[in-house]
Write a protein that holds these residues in place. Sequence first.
Motif, mmCIF file in Angstrom:
data_model
loop_
_atom_site.group_PDB
_atom_site.id
_atom_site.type_symbol
_atom_site.label_atom_id
_atom_site.label_comp_id
_atom_site.label_asym_id
_atom_site.label_seq_id
_atom_site.Cartn_x
_atom_site.Cartn_y
_atom_site.Cartn_z
ATOM 1 N N VAL A 246 40.593 52.148 42.319
ATOM 2 C CA VAL A 246 39.813 51.463 43.352
ATOM 3 C C VAL A 246 38.711 50.625 42.713
ATOM 4 N N SER A 247 38.036 51.187 41.719
ATOM 5 C CA SER A 247 36.977 50.457 41.022
ATOM 6 C C SER A 247 37.533 49.218 40.315
ATOM 7 N N ALA A 248 38.720 49.358 39.705
ATOM 8 C CA ALA A 248 39.328 48.229 38.997
ATOM 9 C C ALA A 248 39.739 47.124 39.970
ATOM 10 N N ILE A 249 40.264 47.510 41.143
ATOM 11 C CA ILE A 249 40.642 46.502 42.153
ATOM 12 C C ILE A 249 39.405 45.743 42.617
ATOM 13 N N ASP A 250 38.324 46.478 42.868
ATOM 14 C CA ASP A 250 37.078 45.854 43.294
ATOM 15 C C ASP A 250 36.555 44.889 42.223
ATOM 16 N N SER A 251 36.583 45.323 40.966
ATOM 17 C CA SER A 251 36.109 44.468 39.870
ATOM 18 C C SER A 251 36.985 43.231 39.719
ATOM 19 N N ALA A 252 38.303 43.411 39.863
ATOM 20 C CA ALA A 252 39.215 42.273 39.741
ATOM 21 C C ALA A 252 38.984 41.270 40.868
ATOM 22 N N TYR A 253 38.734 41.773 42.072
ATOM 23 C CA TYR A 253 38.488 40.864 43.201
ATOM 24 C C TYR A 253 37.211 40.055 42.980
ATOM 25 N N ARG A 254 36.175 40.722 42.491
ATOM 26 C CA ARG A 254 34.929 40.004 42.203
ATOM 27 C C ARG A 254 35.111 39.052 41.021
ATOM 28 N N GLY A 255 35.871 39.505 40.024
ATOM 29 C CA GLY A 255 36.107 38.659 38.864
ATOM 30 C C GLY A 255 36.969 37.451 39.169
ATOM 31 N N ALA A 256 37.733 37.513 40.273
ATOM 32 C CA ALA A 256 38.578 36.375 40.649
ATOM 33 C C ALA A 256 37.741 35.144 40.997
ATOM 34 N N ASP A 257 36.479 35.360 41.378
ATOM 35 C CA ASP A 257 35.598 34.224 41.670
ATOM 36 C C ASP A 257 35.290 33.402 40.415
ATOM 37 N N LEU A 258 35.570 33.967 39.239
ATOM 38 C CA LEU A 258 35.224 33.290 37.995
ATOM 39 C C LEU A 258 36.404 32.554 37.360
ATOM 40 N N ILE A 259 37.599 32.729 37.949
ATOM 41 C CA ILE A 259 38.753 32.045 37.354
ATOM 42 C C ILE A 259 38.917 30.665 37.971
ATOM 43 N N GLN A 260 39.909 29.929 37.508
ATOM 44 C CA GLN A 260 40.124 28.557 37.976
ATOM 45 C C GLN A 260 40.366 28.528 39.486
ATOM 46 N N PRO A 261 39.777 27.554 40.179
ATOM 47 C CA PRO A 261 39.882 27.492 41.644
ATOM 48 C C PRO A 261 41.314 27.469 42.169
ATOM 49 N N ASN A 262 42.224 26.846 41.434
ATOM 50 C CA ASN A 262 43.600 26.757 41.940
ATOM 51 C C ASN A 262 44.332 28.103 41.880
ATOM 52 N N SER A 263 43.788 29.066 41.141
ATOM 53 C CA SER A 263 44.415 30.399 41.056
ATOM 54 C C SER A 263 43.613 31.457 41.802
#
Length: 272
Positions: free
Chosen positions: A83-100
């Motif tokens: 659960v913690s990893a999913i939450d971190s990945a979702y927040r970290g997705a804001d830092l990747i390229q906009p098209n992804s």
Amino acid sequence: MSPFDQIPIYLILVAATLAQVGFIEVGFRYGFSRRVGPFKAQMAQVRAIMGASLGLLAFMLAFSFSMAQQHFEERTAAYMAEVSAIDSAYRGADLIQPNSREEAKELLVNFATLRLETTDAARQDDMTAVVAMIRESERMHDQLWSIAETSMENEAERDETGIFAQSVLAMISAHDARLQASVFNRISPIIWLTLFLMSLLSMVVMGYQAGLTGSRSSLATWTLAITFSAVMTLITDLDRPNMTLFKMNQDLLVELENRMVDDLEVNPAGHD
């Protein structure tokens, strides 16, 4: 998974109780037929053996319960890590390229939903669906990692996109830990066989001792059999992937799923 995992837990309780009562009866009848010879000396020996066998059985039950409890705690820890990893990945997705970004967030929402559906299927003993959902979650891992790899191609953004990649790796690691703790890390069949044989032999000795005295208590017989059988049933349920009596609370994952869904509705393109 073992074929015995499909047996309803109440049938295990009933079968164990009846088996122990039956072996007490066998011991009683045999002891009643052997009421000859040096009675007092024989009684002293049988009582010593009965005390030792029941004490050893209690020790084995405590040992097995401790193992099952440890396996349950490992499953809980792996669930929390995922659960913690999913939450971190979702927040970290804001830092990747906009098209992804939107694709990654939608995958994470779908992954959380799939995890909840997998738990529901396991509680309904639909293990075919559980296996299929596990395979689907692993395919989602591959898709998320592919997005992470693509985002890491830009040297200038590696530090930021690395957060997303690390979170995806943490998800994969937590998934493997949950699978190991739930499906593969089980009490050995040799321990189960030893525990079951010890319980039956202990009941025979107890029945034999009662047979030598020529009297028995039905209340005491059933109480002892039900007590030992209930503990064995609890151990069985704790060690099973599809627990019936013990259920892992899924509220944390449900709350995370709701929060991610709300965020996607507010920011459909993944922008804050």
